[in-house]
Scaffold this motif. Structure first.
Motif, PDB file in Angstrom:
ATOM      1  N   CYS A  71      25.354  30.731  41.932  1.00 23.91           N
ATOM      2  CA  CYS A  71      24.925  30.127  40.691  1.00 23.91           C
ATOM      3  C   CYS A  71      23.484  30.924  40.502  1.00 23.91           C
ATOM      4  O   CYS A  71      22.879  31.642  41.705  1.00 23.91           O
ATOM      5  CB  CYS A  71      24.153  28.759  40.737  1.00 23.91           C
ATOM      6  SG  CYS A  71      23.349  27.908  41.808  1.00 23.91           S
ATOM      7  N   VAL A  91      20.133  31.732  37.502  1.00 22.15           N
ATOM      8  CA  VAL A  91      19.179  30.727  36.488  1.00 22.15           C
ATOM      9  C   VAL A  91      19.134  31.494  35.387  1.00 22.15           C
ATOM     10  O   VAL A  91      18.618  32.867  36.228  1.00 22.15           O
ATOM     11  CB  VAL A  91      18.400  29.628  36.846  1.00 22.15           C
ATOM     12  CG1 VAL A  91      17.162  29.773  35.968  1.00 22.15           C
ATOM     13  CG2 VAL A  91      18.470  28.890  38.202  1.00 22.15           C
ATOM     14  N   ARG A 128      28.291  30.259  38.346  1.00 17.55           N
ATOM     15  CA  ARG A 128      27.945  29.302  38.165  1.00 17.55           C
ATOM     16  C   ARG A 128      26.401  29.369  36.942  1.00 17.55           C
ATOM     17  O   ARG A 128      25.457  29.442  37.380  1.00 17.55           O
ATOM     18  CB  ARG A 128      27.461  27.317  38.533  1.00 17.55           C
ATOM     19  CG  ARG A 128      28.589  27.184  39.070  1.00 17.55           C
ATOM     20  CD  ARG A 128      28.343  26.176  40.202  1.00 17.55           C
ATOM     21  NE  ARG A 128      26.680  25.434  40.079  1.00 17.55           N
ATOM     22  CZ  ARG A 128      27.047  24.892  41.289  1.00 17.55           C
ATOM     23  NH1 ARG A 128      27.173  25.242  42.604  1.00 17.55           N
ATOM     24  NH2 ARG A 128      25.438  24.562  41.563  1.00 17.55           N
ATOM     25  N   TYR A 131      22.822  28.813  34.684  1.00 13.44           N
ATOM     26  CA  TYR A 131      22.900  27.883  33.746  1.00 13.44           C
ATOM     27  C   TYR A 131      20.959  28.409  33.578  1.00 13.44           C
ATOM     28  O   TYR A 131      20.644  29.864  33.534  1.00 13.44           O
ATOM     29  CB  TYR A 131      21.751  27.309  35.645  1.00 13.44           C
ATOM     30  CG  TYR A 131      22.754  25.965  36.164  1.00 13.44           C
ATOM     31  CD1 TYR A 131      23.253  25.164  35.329  1.00 13.44           C
ATOM     32  CD2 TYR A 131      23.609  26.577  37.050  1.00 13.44           C
ATOM     33  CE1 TYR A 131      24.099  24.237  36.183  1.00 13.44           C
ATOM     34  CE2 TYR A 131      24.644  25.616  37.329  1.00 13.44           C
ATOM     35  CZ  TYR A 131      24.563  24.799  36.821  1.00 13.44           C
ATOM     36  OH  TYR A 131      25.435  23.844  37.879  1.00 13.44           O
ATOM     37  N   VAL A 172      25.490  26.445  31.210  1.00 13.85           N
ATOM     38  CA  VAL A 172      24.740  24.930  31.115  1.00 13.85           C
ATOM     39  C   VAL A 172      23.105  25.248  31.003  1.00 13.85           C
ATOM     40  O   VAL A 172      22.821  25.621  31.240  1.00 13.85           O
ATOM     41  CB  VAL A 172      25.251  24.528  32.565  1.00 13.85           C
ATOM     42  CG1 VAL A 172      24.040  22.944  32.449  1.00 13.85           C
ATOM     43  CG2 VAL A 172      26.871  23.797  32.427  1.00 13.85           C
ATOM     44  N   CYS A 214      20.378  22.965  29.722  1.00 13.51           N
ATOM     45  CA  CYS A 214      20.144  22.065  30.695  1.00 13.51           C
ATOM     46  C   CYS A 214      18.418  22.187  30.987  1.00 13.51           C
ATOM     47  O   CYS A 214      17.531  22.928  31.008  1.00 13.51           O
ATOM     48  CB  CYS A 214      19.749  21.460  31.977  1.00 13.51           C
ATOM     49  SG  CYS A 214      19.589  22.210  33.488  1.00 13.51           S
ATOM     50  N   LEU A 238      17.209  20.333  36.208  1.00 14.64           N
ATOM     51  CA  LEU A 238      17.792  21.935  36.361  1.00 14.64           C
ATOM     52  C   LEU A 238      18.266  21.693  38.085  1.00 14.64           C
ATOM     53  O   LEU A 238      19.665  21.943  38.375  1.00 14.64           O
ATOM     54  CB  LEU A 238      17.271  22.834  36.061  1.00 14.64           C
ATOM     55  CG  LEU A 238      17.553  24.783  37.010  1.00 14.64           C
ATOM     56  CD1 LEU A 238      19.073  24.770  36.226  1.00 14.64           C
ATOM     57  CD2 LEU A 238      16.331  25.652  36.553  1.00 14.64           C
TER      58      LEU A 238
END
Length: 169
Positions: free
Chosen positions: A81, A83, A117, A119, A155, A157, A162
């Motif tokens: 993932c 960030v 993924r 974030y 996503v 958040c 997180l």
């Protein structure tokens, strides 16, 4: 190429090399490479910032964290993932429109295209700072860009949630 342009090109390349060496903790650290025990996590920043460093450090307990700040060099295949920190309005628009003209936008776009993924901490979304003062049509246009990213799997958040969101998949 005339001599003046050649000198300017050499100076630009030297300046870029010096800038990369002045921020060594932004470079991917081989010790932080993903291991079999921890899933890989890329924290992508546009520039060196304490908030990005703190965020990366807070996630190291559960993830093999690699932090990249405004430069090429991350292997996304080793990351489960990503960030995205420092999501400025210009980067938001570039990503939504498929413009990948910086190392940050190239890596972010590649992560989305690879189905990683992705974030985005709410606190890192510049658009939200203008919610009460921006003209409604202009804000709606930029919000539509953000909605496109979330429809593509990103996503959003809060930073405090997180780690839980990442762990929950």
């Amino acid at each position: 190429m005339d001599q003046s342009k050649l000198i300017d090109e050499i100076l630009a390349r030297v300046a870029a090399k010096l800038a990369a060496e002045e921020a060594p903790d932004c470079a991917p650290d081989p010790a932080d490479e993903p291991s079999a025990e921890k899933p890989g996590l890329l924290v992508l920043c546009q520039t060196e910032a304490p908030c990005c460093s703190q965020l990366a450090d807070s996630l190291k307990e559960h993830f093999a964290v690699t932090r990249v700040c405004g430069q090429e060099g991350a292997d996304l295949s080793a990351q489960s993932c990503v960030v995205l920190c420092q999501l400025t309005n210009d980067v938001l628009s570039k990503l939504a429109l498929g413009i990948c003209d910086t190392p940050y936008t190239r890596l972010a776009s590649q992560a989305i295209l690879m189905g990683k993924r992705v974030y985005i901490p709410t606190e890192q979304v510049e658009l939200y700072r203008y919610a009460t003062m921006a003209p409604a049509p202009y804000y709606a246009m930029l919000k539509a860009h953000l909605d496109l990213l979330t429809a593509s799997g990103a996503v959003i958040c809060s930073q405090s949630n997180l780690a839980g969101a990442l762990a929950g998949g």
